[in-house]
Design an enzyme around this catalytic site. Structure first.
Site, short mmCIF file in Angstrom:
data_model
loop_
_atom_site.label_atom_id
_atom_site.label_comp_id
_atom_site.label_asym_id
_atom_site.label_seq_id
_atom_site.Cartn_x
_atom_site.Cartn_y
_atom_site.Cartn_z
N LYS A 75 -37.06 24.09 -82.22
CA LYS A 75 -37.53 24.16 -80.83
C LYS A 75 -36.98 25.44 -80.22
CE LYS A 75 -37.41 21.36 -76.57
NZ LYS A 75 -36.88 20.10 -75.96
N SER A 150 -40.59 17.16 -73.99
CA SER A 150 -40.78 18.58 -73.96
C SER A 150 -40.85 19.22 -75.35
CB SER A 150 -39.64 19.24 -73.18
OG SER A 150 -38.41 19.02 -73.82
N SER A 174 -37.34 13.68 -74.73
CA SER A 174 -38.11 14.79 -75.28
C SER A 174 -38.21 14.87 -76.80
CB SER A 174 -37.56 16.12 -74.78
OG SER A 174 -38.02 16.33 -73.48
#
Ligand code: GLN
Length: 484
Positions: A75, A150, A174
């Protein structure tokens, strides 16, 4: 099966038996990325050259570490030395860290091959990956739908077989929510189990790094590498780390599972409740003892979270001032103007709103009424869980109230968007480990089941998840995003 479709442990086997080279695997992965990435848009940065160089180097080396030659993604909130780390924000658009986050260096030392950096909601604030400053990522099961957020890029890339595994972060859901929307495994370890050093902070008392994978064995293998104390993060706890693969046993006889009635109430889609209830019957069939319990303060978790998280974010994001990192407004006439115009142009609307909310909640007249009150609620939530765990080994619930929604459906409506995390946020507030695993489909979209454990008992999550996986086949279903 093509190489890109294999799991991490299947790739390990291929490499060990010399049935494939790392170069072949990395090439297969990039050819898959070329085929689907224009549709999915999971990656912000890709490094094909770098990955191939590394793979070739590993191919001529004769010792193996646990990840030698295996591709993965991070990420874009996890610092990677020499590779852009943007947090999907304009303010860090060109930021290249000169060091690796501890989790990144552990994967590197284990021989992993970093393929690229994955899209996300700006600074991890969001539940759909539509709040990336660059572009939205799409759900491989239905390109008109969001992958969740997210960490939506991480979930979508793993689901679409662009990479076998990825790391994400979870502050309020997330990892688990996008894992649920994309039909993959997502683990948020206990707060303090994995180092946060080098991971851009959103809400420091809630953030935790975790794993996306296509099966439970892979999740255990990656957790083995990233978990454990780190002298560079004082909140990363120095307690014994088991070998998580020891928990891959198809035996849960006598395991005591609780399901909280508050997590099956209205607001949760009927199809999701039915799917998870069916999974609970499966657990009973496998020998677990399943009972209903109550977590009475559940309804206060989300409002309390939206005080604590923005409050911490407002402090953490103060460092992006145009001086230290990334973007700077060089036209400004003085330093105060430079701070404000850099931040005005660099941050997106959601981030600005949270900074304002957080600053307000921490201001001297309102601290007691809002922030302190939220901390007290946080304690009550933790107490609810402690009480249930006196009698049970594990709590099971749906991960999300609905399946993946359509792009644009919830934009401009932050409160609806925030509701996506209603079942995941309490786990962060209590600092517990939580996992989402595929447990069925509603209207051809994946449904996730959330497993919640005692602090530092990721082992029991893995054991229960593995038993479910061994006795069902939901994890074998793959989306077909079509190739270009
Ligand atoms: N959706 C939640 C938020 O926007 C959780 C995000 C996260 O876990 N990083 O804060």
């Amino acid at each position: 099966m093509d190489l890109y479709e294999l799991t991490l442990h299947e790739l390990q086997e291929k490499l060990h038996n010399k049935q494939a080279s790392s170069e072949e695997i990395v090439k297969a992965v990039f050819s898959r990325i070329k085929d689907v990435e224009t549709k999915i848009q999971a990656f912000i940065t890709l490094d094909e050259e770098g990955a191939l160089d590394k793979a070739r180097k590993y191919d001529v080396q004769d010792h193996f570490s646990s990840l030698t030659g295996i591709p993965y993604g991070l990420k874009d909130i996890i610092c990677s030395q020499g590779m852009k780390t943007t947090c999907a924000s304009k303010i860090l658009e060109n930021f290249v860290p000169f060091y690796d986050a501890t989790v990144a260096s552990r994967l590197k030392e284990a021989g992993g091959v970093l393929v690229g950096k994955l899209n996300m909601d700006e600074f991890a604030m969001g539940s759909s990956t539509e709040q990336s400053a660059f572009f939205p990522t799409r759900n491989p099961w239905d390109l008109d739908r969001v992958p969740g957020g997210s960490s939506g890029g991480s979930a979508a890339a793993v689901a679409a077989c662009e990479i076998p595994f990825a790391l994400g972060t979870d502050t309020g859901g997330s990892i688990r929510q996008p894992a649920s929307f994309c039909g993959v495994v997502g683990l948020k370890p206990t707060y303090g189990r994995v180092s946060r050093y080098g991971v851009v902070a959103y809400a420091s008392s809630l953030d935790q790094v975790g794993v996306f994978s296509r099966d439970i064995r892979d999740c255990a293998l990656v957790l083995n590498i990233i978990a454990g104390k780190d002298p560079l993060d004082s909140t990363c706890v120095d307690i014994e780390k088991p070998d998580y693969t020891e928990f891959l046993k198809d035996d849960i006889k006598g395991l005591k599972i609780a399901f909280p009635r508050e997590y099956f109430q209205e607001g949760i889609a009927q199809g999701i409740k039915d799917t998870v209830k069916k999974a609970l019957l499966k657990y009973e069939e496998l020998g677990a003892i399943v009972e209903e319990v109550s977590l009475p303060h559940s309804e206060y978790a989300l409002p309390a979270y939206y005080l604590v998280a923005p409050a911490e974010a407002s402090a953490n994001l103060a460092r992006f001032d145009g001086v230290r990192y990334g973007r700077r407004d060089f036209e400004a006439e003085n330093v105060i103007q430079m701070f404000s115009s850099t931040r005005a142009a660099g941050f997106g609307d959601e981030v600005k709103m949270r900074i304002m909310l957080g600053t307000y909640a921490l201001s001297s007249g309102y601290y007691d009424a809002y922030y302190l009150k939220a901390l007290k609620v946080r304690r009550l939530i933790k107490n609810d869980f402690d009480k249930v765990f006196e009698d049970f080994d594990l709590i099971v619930s749906p991960t999300t109230p609905t399946t993946a929604f359509k792009l644009g459906e919830q934009t401009g409506d932050p409160l609806t968007l925030y509701m996506n995390d209603i079942l995941t946020v309490p786990i962060n507030m209590a600092g517990l480990p939580g996992m989402s695993i595929p447990c069925g489909f509603v209207d051809a979209l994946p449904v996730g089941m959330q497993l919640i454990g005692k602090p530092f008992d990721e082992g029991t999550l893995i054991r229960a998840a593995y038993a479910f996986e061994q006795n069902t086949d939901y994890h074998t279903a793959k989306p077909d995003p079509g190739v270009m």
